[in-house]
Design an enzyme around this catalytic site. Structure first.
Site, mmCIF file in Angstrom:
data_model
loop_
_atom_site.group_PDB
_atom_site.id
_atom_site.type_symbol
_atom_site.label_atom_id
_atom_site.label_comp_id
_atom_site.label_asym_id
_atom_site.label_seq_id
_atom_site.Cartn_x
_atom_site.Cartn_y
_atom_site.Cartn_z
ATOM 1 C CB VAL A 278 -6.600 -18.616 52.717
ATOM 2 C CG1 VAL A 278 -5.499 -17.571 52.507
ATOM 3 C CG2 VAL A 278 -7.865 -17.948 53.209
ATOM 4 C CG PHE A 279 -2.231 -21.460 47.852
ATOM 5 C CD1 PHE A 279 -2.128 -22.837 48.018
ATOM 6 C CD2 PHE A 279 -1.156 -20.786 47.269
ATOM 7 C CE1 PHE A 279 -0.986 -23.527 47.629
ATOM 8 C CE2 PHE A 279 -0.012 -21.470 46.872
ATOM 9 C CZ PHE A 279 0.069 -22.847 47.052
ATOM 10 N N GLY A 280 -1.559 -20.535 51.068
ATOM 11 C CA GLY A 280 -0.351 -19.937 51.618
ATOM 12 C C GLY A 280 0.882 -20.554 50.977
ATOM 13 C CE1 TYR A 281 1.494 -16.348 48.105
ATOM 14 C CE2 TYR A 281 3.875 -16.101 47.997
ATOM 15 C CZ TYR A 281 2.604 -15.547 47.974
ATOM 16 O OH TYR A 281 2.464 -14.184 47.842
ATOM 17 N N GLY A 282 4.047 -18.804 51.721
ATOM 18 C CA GLY A 282 5.149 -18.234 52.508
ATOM 19 C C GLY A 282 4.921 -18.570 53.965
ATOM 20 C CB SER A 283 4.920 -16.472 57.017
ATOM 21 O OG SER A 283 3.910 -15.562 56.651
ATOM 22 C CD GLU B 46 -0.038 -12.406 54.239
ATOM 23 O OE1 GLU B 46 0.791 -12.055 53.390
ATOM 24 O OE2 GLU B 46 0.242 -13.191 55.170
HETATM 25 C C1 SIN Z 1 1.799 -16.350 52.062
HETATM 26 O O1 SIN Z 1 2.338 -16.944 52.993
HETATM 27 O O2 SIN Z 1 0.936 -16.903 51.369
HETATM 28 C C2 SIN Z 1 2.111 -14.925 51.712
HETATM 29 C C3 SIN Z 1 3.482 -14.505 52.038
HETATM 30 C C4 SIN Z 1 3.793 -14.428 53.511
HETATM 31 O O3 SIN Z 1 2.943 -13.943 54.287
HETATM 32 O O4 SIN Z 1 4.887 -14.833 53.909
#
Ligand code: SIN
Length: 192
Positions: free
Chosen positions: A5-10, A87
């Site tokens: 799983v790729f995360g780019y935010g929290s 999400e």
């Molecule tokens: C993420 O972190 O990949 C999605 C956006 C978030 O949940 O902040």
């Protein structure tokens, strides 16, 4: 069975599920933008906050973040169940290539899942889209939701990105505008 799983935010600073490996890396053809409305975490239906989503762009542009490896059927099921709730305002699940080194032409991992909030207002009614830095910052300063103040989200994200060595201009400019507004609004006025 393995899931990435790729995360780019929290998800960068808080996975919230058990994982076996965490890789700092980037995906191609997407940019991180503060265009998604949040009514469940960093805002309310009455006053939505703003969180990040991904916007497709030229392949030359990349978005840095972290990827988590979850192994085993049970661990994968637990992580997915958790993520589907967390999400739930992200209407698209895409599968992308993850790169860890800008010099590499072959991905470090393929088929990495990423949650995206699409700009399609029919499928994603919370989408807010672009606005000026001042408008976005004003909304972020005012909003708070069950996961806390919206301002904490952007400050956490700014710090988490710097910790993985990523200077994201959109995030830094917006965080600086939020700080400026907070300073102007929360510093006491002195009457001489
Ligand atoms: C993420 O972190 O990949 C999605 C956006 C978030 O949940 O902040």
């Amino acid at each position: 069975m393995v899931m990435w799983v790729f995360g780019y935010g929290s998800l960068i600073w808080k996975a919230g599920f058990e994982y076996e490996e965490r890789l700092v890396g980037f995906i191609k053809g997407y940019r991180r933008v503060f265009y998604q409305g949040s009514t469940d975490h960093r805002g309310t239906p009455e006053y939505p906050g703003r969180t990040v989503t991904l916007e497709s762009c030229q392949q030359e542009e990349v978005c840095w973040g972290v990827a988590y490896k979850v192994s085993g059927e049970e661990a994968e099921q637990i992580a997915l169940t958790y993520l589907e709730v967390r999400e739930k305002q992200y209407d698209v699940k895409a599968f992308v290539d993850l790169f860890t080194d800008p010099k590499d032409t072959t991905p470090a991992v393929s088929g990495v899942m990423v949650y995206i909030a699409s700009p399609d207002k029919k499928l994603n009614r919370n989408y807010l889209g672009p606005a000026s830095l001042e408008e976005m910052a004003d909304q972020i300063v005012r909003a708070k939701g069950p996961s806390g103040p919206n301002r904490d989200y952007i400050f956490h994200l700014e710090r988490a990105l710097l910790q993985i060595g990523c200077e994201d201009k959109h995030i830094i400019d917006l965080a600086n505008t939020v700080r400026k507004l907070l300073f102007e609004r929360e510093s006491p006025t002195v009457n001489c």
